[in-house]
Write an enzyme that holds these catalytic residues in place. Structure first.
Site, PDB file in Angstrom:
ATOM      1  N   SER A 165     -10.333  -0.110 -65.467  1.00  0.00           N
ATOM      2  CA  SER A 165     -10.690   0.783 -66.762  1.00  0.00           C
ATOM      3  C   SER A 165     -11.355   2.024 -66.246  1.00  0.00           C
ATOM      4  CB  SER A 165     -11.291   0.064 -67.731  1.00  0.00           C
ATOM      5  OG  SER A 165     -11.828   0.679 -68.871  1.00  0.00           O
ATOM      6  N   ASP A 166     -11.186   3.121 -67.145  1.00  0.00           N
ATOM      7  CA  ASP A 166     -11.717   4.313 -66.801  1.00  0.00           C
ATOM      8  C   ASP A 166     -12.484   5.167 -67.961  1.00  0.00           C
ATOM      9  OD1 ASP A 166      -9.751   5.143 -68.397  1.00  0.00           O
ATOM     10  OD2 ASP A 166      -9.130   6.911 -66.978  1.00  0.00           O
TER      11      ASP A 166
END
Length: 440
Positions: free
Chosen positions: A359-360
């Site tokens: 996830s970013d």
């Protein structure tokens, strides 16, 4: 498959490969004379009514093509007859068949097979209906693409400014956008005043991006003179010309690529299918073995068939389907209480077997709440409270330096708690969303 079938497959692969390539456009680089010539428009007065009708008929409405959907009755049938349910249906049919054989031979036949067939049918129907209801409810909530389409747009045509449905825009239309609007198409900025857009849905950038009429980058995604369909205008105002509509927009390409992805089997579906093959093989082997043994032991053929059916049905784990469905449903309900919507019950088990999640974006895996982990004053670092209800800080707010630090932090903080949260812990309270002020 004929030649036409192969051509369709090749065409589909070519389309998907084209969508995966970097965008190749020059709308942001060409001069205004060339742009007006290509789009057959005028950046001051917009399209004429005649030219608009001609282009709209050629290009079609400004909307995303909805992905192909499976009819509800097919979804229901998949839940009722797919996977492990097939084995239970076969078991139920064999039970009824065995009862029919016994009823034709005996005046007062045993009703064990009749009851077992009825129970199997009831279990399959109830679990199938329950699983279909759960997925149908989730699918109705997740209808997201329709919400991305703005309802209306302010357009200049023939020198007159009117408000039209966004679906009726076409290439070359000149539109006016202000803060709070959603961009109805991919546009090139003609002129603007402190205009900023929120590209987070497209590029993941959390900060509003300023726009201008000048080309600042060869990459169309990075340049400041383009704004894209479905992004939000945060502040300011702009006048722009439509350069891409519907499926040809950047968001349209992403939507087309996402809808073209196949659906692979979940790990639990693969395991259940493998289990069905094993249990079916064992049941048929034992049934056929005892069928021939019955003949060897001088039983008549009707009794041998009843032996065959009884042994096959006995090897079917009737309670497995209900057990799996109940376990997955209970887990889905627990996740729903944490604001996590499960679209497919089998996906619950898939999440449990996941080893890595990438996830970013802040807020994807966290609660999107900022907490003070450490404070620094008097040349020392102290631990702060990070868990609601647990006072694990190691600083004293009554110390003069700490009190001064807290006062500065309070005065510099513009956060405002929402109303009716008197009984909620400080770290659990929700705040009003704060938007950046427009420059004065």
């Amino acid at each position: 498959m004929g030649k036409d079938g192969f051509k369709k497959l090749d065409k589909k692969k070519e389309d998907i490969n084209d969508l995966k390539k970097e965008m190749d456009m020059d709308w942001h680089r060409i001069d205004w004379d060339e742009l007006q010539r290509r789009l057959e428009t005028n950046i001051e007065s917009g399209l004429t009514k005649e030219k608009y009708a001609e282009i709209f008929e050629r290009e079609g409405p400004n909307s995303l093509t909805p992905p192909k959907t499976t009819p509800e009755w097919i979804k229901f049938c998949k839940q009722l007859f797919g996977g492990f349910s097939t084995l239970l249906w076969i078991g139920a049919i064999l039970c009824f068949f065995a009862y029919g054989i016994q009823a034709s031979k005996y005046i007062d036949p045993a009703e064990d097979n009749l009851y077992l067939g009825a129970v199997l049918t009831f279990v399959v129907v109830v679990t199938g209906v329950f699983a279909y209801y759960q997925e149908a409810k989730s699918a109705a909530i997740m209808d997201s693409f329709k919400k991305m389409v703005p309802q209306s747009a302010t357009v200049v045509r023939g020198g007159e400014t009117t408000v039209v449905d966004a679906v009726n825009l076409t290439l070359g239309d000149v539109i006016e956008v202000k803060g709070g609007d959603k961009l109805p198409a991919d546009v090139r900025i003609i002129e603007c005043s402190t205009f900023k857009v929120d590209n987070s849905s497209l590029t993941g950038e959390s900060e509003p991006q300023s726009r201008s009429a000048e080309c600042t980058n060869d990459n169309p995604i990075e340049t400041k003179n383009l704004a894209f369909f479905s992004t939000n205008a945060v502040e300011g105002s702009a006048k722009a010309v439509v350069v891409s509509c519907g499926d040809n927009t950047v968001m349209g390409r992403i939507a087309s690529l996402a809808s073209s992805l196949g659906n692979d089997q979940t790990p639990i579906a693969v395991e259940i299918e493998h289990f069905i093959h094993i249990i079916s093989g064992v049941a048929v082997f034992l049934g056929v073995t005892f069928f021939f043994l019955a003949f060897i032991l001088k039983y008549n053929w009707l009794e041998a068939v009843v032996f065959l059916i009884g042994i096959i049905v006995a090897n079917v784990p009737e309670g497995l389907l209900a057990t799996v469905t109940v376990c997955l449903t209970l887990t889905a309900k627990r996740m729903a209480k944490k604001n996590c919507l499960v679209k497919n019950l089998e996906a619950v088990e898939t999440l449990g077997s996941t080893s890595t999640i990438c996830s970013d974006k802040t807020g994807t895996l966290t609660q999107n709440r900022m907490t003070v982990a450490h404070v620094w004053y008097d040349l020392k670092i102290c631990k702060g409270d990070t868990v609601p209800g647990a006072k694990d800080r190691d600083f004293d707010p009554k110390e003069p330096s700490c009190r001064a630090l807290l006062k500065v932090a309070s005065l510099c903080n513009r956060a405002i708690f929402l109303a009716d949260q008197d009984d909620v812990l400080i770290l659990s309270k929700n705040c009003q969303e704060m938007h950046p002020k427009a420059p004065s």
